[in-house]
Motif scaffolding. Structure first.
Motif, PDB file in Angstrom:
ATOM      1  N   CYS A 295      -1.185  -7.158  -8.639  1.00  0.00           N
ATOM      2  CA  CYS A 295      -1.262  -7.562  -7.223  1.00  0.00           C
ATOM      3  C   CYS A 295      -0.247  -8.662  -6.912  1.00  0.00           C
ATOM      4  O   CYS A 295       0.807  -8.746  -7.519  1.00  0.00           O
ATOM      5  CB  CYS A 295      -2.678  -7.977  -6.834  1.00  0.00           C
ATOM      6  SG  CYS A 295      -3.743  -6.562  -6.482  1.00  0.00           S
ATOM      7  N   CYS A 296      -0.585  -9.564  -5.990  1.00  0.00           N
ATOM      8  CA  CYS A 296       0.427 -10.533  -5.534  1.00  0.00           C
ATOM      9  C   CYS A 296       0.737 -11.589  -6.572  1.00  0.00           C
ATOM     10  O   CYS A 296       1.847 -12.130  -6.589  1.00  0.00           O
ATOM     11  CB  CYS A 296       0.000 -11.151  -4.214  1.00  0.00           C
ATOM     12  SG  CYS A 296       0.282  -9.982  -2.880  1.00  0.00           S
ATOM     13  N   PHE A 313      -2.518  -2.920  -6.732  1.00  0.00           N
ATOM     14  CA  PHE A 313      -3.971  -3.058  -6.543  1.00  0.00           C
ATOM     15  C   PHE A 313      -4.793  -2.056  -7.365  1.00  0.00           C
ATOM     16  O   PHE A 313      -5.746  -2.421  -8.041  1.00  0.00           O
ATOM     17  CB  PHE A 313      -4.272  -2.914  -5.041  1.00  0.00           C
ATOM     18  CG  PHE A 313      -5.724  -2.968  -4.688  1.00  0.00           C
ATOM     19  CD1 PHE A 313      -6.459  -4.132  -4.840  1.00  0.00           C
ATOM     20  CD2 PHE A 313      -6.365  -1.837  -4.177  1.00  0.00           C
ATOM     21  CE1 PHE A 313      -7.810  -4.187  -4.494  1.00  0.00           C
ATOM     22  CE2 PHE A 313      -7.703  -1.873  -3.824  1.00  0.00           C
ATOM     23  CZ  PHE A 313      -8.430  -3.048  -3.983  1.00  0.00           C
ATOM     24  N   GLY A 443       2.154  -4.104   2.158  1.00  0.00           N
ATOM     25  CA  GLY A 443       0.715  -3.856   2.122  1.00  0.00           C
ATOM     26  C   GLY A 443       0.224  -3.185   0.862  1.00  0.00           C
ATOM     27  O   GLY A 443       0.930  -3.065  -0.136  1.00  0.00           O
ATOM     28  N   GLY A 473       4.281  -7.428  -1.488  1.00  0.00           N
ATOM     29  CA  GLY A 473       2.920  -7.022  -1.864  1.00  0.00           C
ATOM     30  C   GLY A 473       2.875  -5.811  -2.764  1.00  0.00           C
ATOM     31  O   GLY A 473       3.783  -5.552  -3.568  1.00  0.00           O
ATOM     32  N   CYS A 516       2.273 -11.090  -0.459  1.00  0.00           N
ATOM     33  CA  CYS A 516       1.904 -10.862   0.947  1.00  0.00           C
ATOM     34  C   CYS A 516       2.056 -12.107   1.810  1.00  0.00           C
ATOM     35  O   CYS A 516       2.412 -11.994   2.981  1.00  0.00           O
ATOM     36  CB  CYS A 516       0.488 -10.314   1.049  1.00  0.00           C
ATOM     37  SG  CYS A 516       0.440  -8.579   0.622  1.00  0.00           S
ATOM     38  N   MET A 552      -5.438  -1.589   3.321  1.00  0.00           N
ATOM     39  CA  MET A 552      -6.907  -1.571   3.215  1.00  0.00           C
ATOM     40  C   MET A 552      -7.515  -2.951   3.465  1.00  0.00           C
ATOM     41  O   MET A 552      -8.673  -3.060   3.775  1.00  0.00           O
ATOM     42  CB  MET A 552      -7.381  -1.015   1.864  1.00  0.00           C
ATOM     43  CG  MET A 552      -6.989  -1.801   0.623  1.00  0.00           C
ATOM     44  SD  MET A 552      -8.130  -3.133   0.254  1.00  0.00           S
ATOM     45  CE  MET A 552      -7.105  -4.214  -0.710  1.00  0.00           C
ATOM     46  N   SER A 553      -6.745  -4.041   3.362  1.00  0.00           N
ATOM     47  CA  SER A 553      -7.380  -5.360   3.422  1.00  0.00           C
ATOM     48  C   SER A 553      -7.324  -5.964   4.823  1.00  0.00           C
ATOM     49  O   SER A 553      -6.482  -5.590   5.650  1.00  0.00           O
ATOM     50  CB  SER A 553      -6.703  -6.315   2.433  1.00  0.00           C
ATOM     51  OG  SER A 553      -5.506  -6.803   2.996  1.00  0.00           O
ATOM     52  N   LYS A 555      -6.418  -8.888   5.346  1.00  0.00           N
ATOM     53  CA  LYS A 555      -5.174  -9.658   5.400  1.00  0.00           C
ATOM     54  C   LYS A 555      -4.055  -8.817   6.011  1.00  0.00           C
ATOM     55  O   LYS A 555      -3.203  -9.317   6.736  1.00  0.00           O
ATOM     56  CB  LYS A 555      -4.755 -10.110   3.987  1.00  0.00           C
ATOM     57  CG  LYS A 555      -5.640 -11.182   3.413  1.00  0.00           C
ATOM     58  CD  LYS A 555      -5.147 -11.628   2.050  1.00  0.00           C
ATOM     59  CE  LYS A 555      -5.294 -10.538   1.012  1.00  0.00           C
ATOM     60  NZ  LYS A 555      -4.687 -10.893  -0.272  1.00  0.00           N
TER      61      LYS A 555
HETATM   62  O1  BF8 Z   1      -2.097  -9.835  -0.574  1.00  0.00           O
HETATM   63  S1  BF8 Z   1      -0.963  -5.846  -0.720  1.00  0.00           S
HETATM   64  S2  BF8 Z   1      -4.005  -5.031  -2.117  1.00  0.00           S
HETATM   65  S3  BF8 Z   1      -2.712  -7.745  -3.504  1.00  0.00           S
HETATM   66  S4  BF8 Z   1      -3.900  -7.457   0.333  1.00  0.00           S
HETATM   67 FE1  BF8 Z   1      -4.207  -7.143  -1.934  1.00  0.00          FE
HETATM   68 FE2  BF8 Z   1      -3.070  -5.571  -0.242  1.00  0.00          FE
HETATM   69 FE3  BF8 Z   1      -2.117  -5.810  -2.640  1.00  0.00          FE
HETATM   70 FE4  BF8 Z   1      -1.798  -9.200  -2.203  1.00  0.00          FE
HETATM   71 NI1  BF8 Z   1      -1.697  -8.002   0.075  1.00  0.00          NI
END
Ligand code: BF8
Length: 669
Positions: A295-296, A313, A443, A473, A516, A552-553, A555
């Motif tokens: 991930c990040c 992810f 993303g 990301g 991200c 999906m998030s 964020k």
């Molecule tokens: O902030 S891209 S699954 S890891 S939310 Fe999560 Fe989405 Fe990956 Fe990083 Ni961004």
């Protein structure tokens, strides 16, 4: 019966396919199989369920129906969306807050193992806010900057100071629309207040505040997180790295760091190189400690230290499935609870480290910056002690080289060198049509779609169309695994004009710009392109599009919203959280309409959800071409550029590598 997808249908990544076959053989569930087993709730997924009070949950499934309080579907969808945006903004910005506290502690000499590494960036950033820099020590400057940044969270009135870094015209647009964020926390709290039962019940009014909340993230919490990460750990520059599960090693203690905050992962990197730890690993029978990221966190240490990425992810569970991971060390965000029960099938220890995140059944070793190096060594020793418990392993061979680290500072430098650092060559390439436009493809992964498929399909097609792609990301890791983040490896797949630019400058056609929170680097690049001139006087005039094909998030929704408010056209793939009833007449679809037409009128950007990748590509190209035409730039012509030197290039590419080397560089010893 829900349909079970085959590994080939679940992911396009062959390493992931191999691990899904292993999961199946071992009867172990993953996010992929759980997604197959559990269909999403179609009422909730469409934003038609309201559960903000004890009179509900109210499920609005018929046109014209309302909740018990009378809330309409528009109000409910807007409320659900702003709550998601507030949560996403809170997550990014709280990360930023912790970075600011770390900066303050480093400035006061209260930490262990951290330094002010990029003094030039510290001075540049501080001078943006008129913090005196001449004749002062880096610690004094950092102390003032940390205080200023910490104050942005609890500020009640005025404006978040980082918004002054947007183009002037953009700042005026925000002032006029009343969406300039006053304080980062204030906007998140107000979003929750407004959506409590009996408050804001006008969908458009709610969504205006969603913009204000998200701007507090993009031009606030996230931007300062990126600034401080660079000051503490160094501003990224290109570096060679690797990605995919094949980076795990059979003869070393594998420690996977997963999450988001570089304060933890950077210290683990430092500790892993400590002679005491290397010796400790050797005594345990291993050759040393092998770090890899997910991930990040992967992006943070990949672009600064060249530490390999085990994946994005959906690779978090798959890395444990190799049986070769001694510890998965996590901090905050995007960490699946399933890791702990999955790890029970192997010897892997899941170690939580944040005071904000505990997972039932995981080992908790709490991290703090005052004793950072000591704690990082304790974590690594726990992993090394676990090496003897390793059972049978299966590590896929897949791994790809990549070159990450394209910070906006580096892009500026690479386009002109030390003496002529500038965005001029990029603007010129767009203006001439060598580069048709820019796409930011960012993303998550989402197990509801085939892992990486949408990312790669959209990226590859846009490259063919001479669109320069920047990524962050998990999207960036998808391209990394596919080999698109390498100069020569990717250049046979890009359009002729873009290829010419990439070959001339010596860059990959896809630029990895970080994690991200580093989407703020993209905002900075767009701002600098505006300031350079020739592409209009605000971000909404640049031929550029933002895409989150596998989001999906929450964020991601926050990012999408602040990018729209900054003037970008943003397209999300997968499903829409505001799709509403399937038979809804589009004219009555207030929320979707407002995000497209209403926001475009106000900000010049718009937010659309588009599940079909071909449509995503067409809409992106149409938008880029429309912006080119509005700027009076020549119409894009795929046959106009890229011919110069091609004959020689093609001949060289046809040669075996040794002969090519000789043709290029002559005989060497
Ligand atoms: O902030 S891209 S699954 S890891 S939310 Fe999560 Fe989405 Fe990956 Fe990083 Ni961004």
């Amino acid at each position: 019966m829900p349909k079970k997808r085959t590994p080939e249908e679940s992911t396009i990544d062959s390493a992931a396919q191999e691990m899904l076959i292993r999961a199946n053989d071992l009867s172990i569930g993953t996010a992929f199989s759980r997604a197959d087993d559990m269909a999403p709730c179609n009422i909730g997924a469409a934003g038609m369920c309201c559960k903000i009070c004890g009179m509900g949950p109210c499920r609005l499934t018929k046109e014209g129906s309302t909740g018990v309080c009378g809330a309409t579907i528009d109000t409910i969808q807007a409320r659900n969306l702003i709550r998601a945006i507030a949560a996403g903004s809170a997550a990014h910005s709280d990360h930023g807050r912790d970075m600011a506290f770390t900066l303050k502690a480093v400035a006061n000499g209260e930490t262990e193992g951290y330094y002010l590494r990029d003094i030039a960036k510290l001075r540049t950033v501080a001078s943006k806010y008129d913090i005196p820099i001449e004749g002062r020590s880096p610690e004094e400057i950092a102390n003032d900057l940390a205080d200023l940044y910490i104050a942005q969270f609890g500020q009640q009135r005025g404006k978040v100071v980082l918004t002054s870094r947007a183009p002037e015209k953009r700042q005026k647009i925000w002032e006029e629309a009343g969406v300039t964020p006053r304080g980062i926390d204030r906007e998140v709290v107000e979003a929750l207040h407004r959506t409590h039962i009996g408050d804001d019940q006008d969908a458009e009014h709610i969504l205006n505040h969603a913009v204000r909340t998200a701007l507090g993230d993009g031009w606030g919490g996230s931007l300062l997180a990126t600034d401080i990460s660079d000051i503490l750990f160094g501003t990224p520059a290109p570096i060679l790295g690797q990605a995919n599960l094949g980076v795990l090693k059979t003869d070393m203690v594998n420690v996977v760091v997963h999450g988001h905050e570089p304060t933890l992962s950077e210290m683990i990197v430092t500790a892993s190189q400590d002679p005491e730890i290397i010796e400790y690993a050797k005594e345990a029978g291993a050759k040393g400690v092998n770090l890899a990221g997910i991930c990040c966190t992967a992006n943070e240490i990949l672009m600064r230290q060249g530490i390999p990425a085990a994946g994005n992810f959906l690779h978090q569970e798959l890395s444990i499935l190799t049986g070769a991971v001694e510890a998965m060390v996590v901090d905050v965000q995007c960490i699946m609870q399933a890791l702990v029960s999955l790890a029970d099938n192997f010897h892997t220890k899941v170690i939580t480290t944040s005071p904000k995140v505990k997972i039932k059944g995981a080992t908790h070793i709490e991290f703090n910056e005052h004793k950072a190096l000591t704690i990082a060594k304790e974590i690594l020793k726990t992993a090394i002690d676990n090496y003897k418990n390793r059972g049978a392993t299966q590590i896929p061979e897949d791994r790809e080289d990549l070159i990450p680290g394209f910070s906006h500072e580096y892009i500026n430098y690479m386009l002109g060198g030390s003496y002529r650092a500038s965005f001029r060559p990029l603007n010129d390439a767009i203006m001439s049509g060598r580069i048709r436009g820019v796409a930011a493809i960012v993303g998550c992964n989402n197990p509801r779609s085939s892992q990486d498929y949408l990312h790669i399909k959209v990226t590859e097609e846009l490259l063919k169309q001479d669109v320069l792609v920047v990524e962050t990301g998990c999207g960036a890791i998808a391209s990394a695994k596919k080999g698109l983040l390498l100069g020569e490896a990717g250049l046979d797949k890009v359009g002729p004009g873009l290829r010419e630019v990439c070959e001339t400058i010596g860059i990959p056609p896809v630029l990895h710009m970080g994690s991200c929170v580093d989407n703020t680097r993209i905002l900075t690049v767009l701002t600098q392109m505006v300031e350079e001139g020739g592409l209009g006087d605000d971000i909404d005039q640049i031929p550029a599009v933002g895409l989150a094909p596998e989001w999906m998030s929450e964020k991601a929704l926050a990012i999408g919203t602040y990018c729209v408010a900054s003037g970008a056209y943003v397209i999300f793939g997968g499903t829409s959280p505001i799709s509403g009833m399937p038979d809804r007449v589009s004219d009555s679809d207030v929320v979707s309409k407002y995000l497209i037409e209403g926001w475009e009128k106000l900000y010049g950007g718009k937010l659309e959800f588009e599940p079909d990748p071909d449509e995503m590509i067409q809409k992106t190209l149409a938008h880029i071409d429309k912006k080119r035409s509005e700027l009076g730039l020549p119409e894009y012509d795929p046959d106009r550029f890229g011919k110069g030197g091609d004959e020689r290039m093609l001949k060289l590419e046809a040669l075996p590598i040794e002969e090519r080397q000789v043709a290029l560089y002559g005989e060497t010893d």
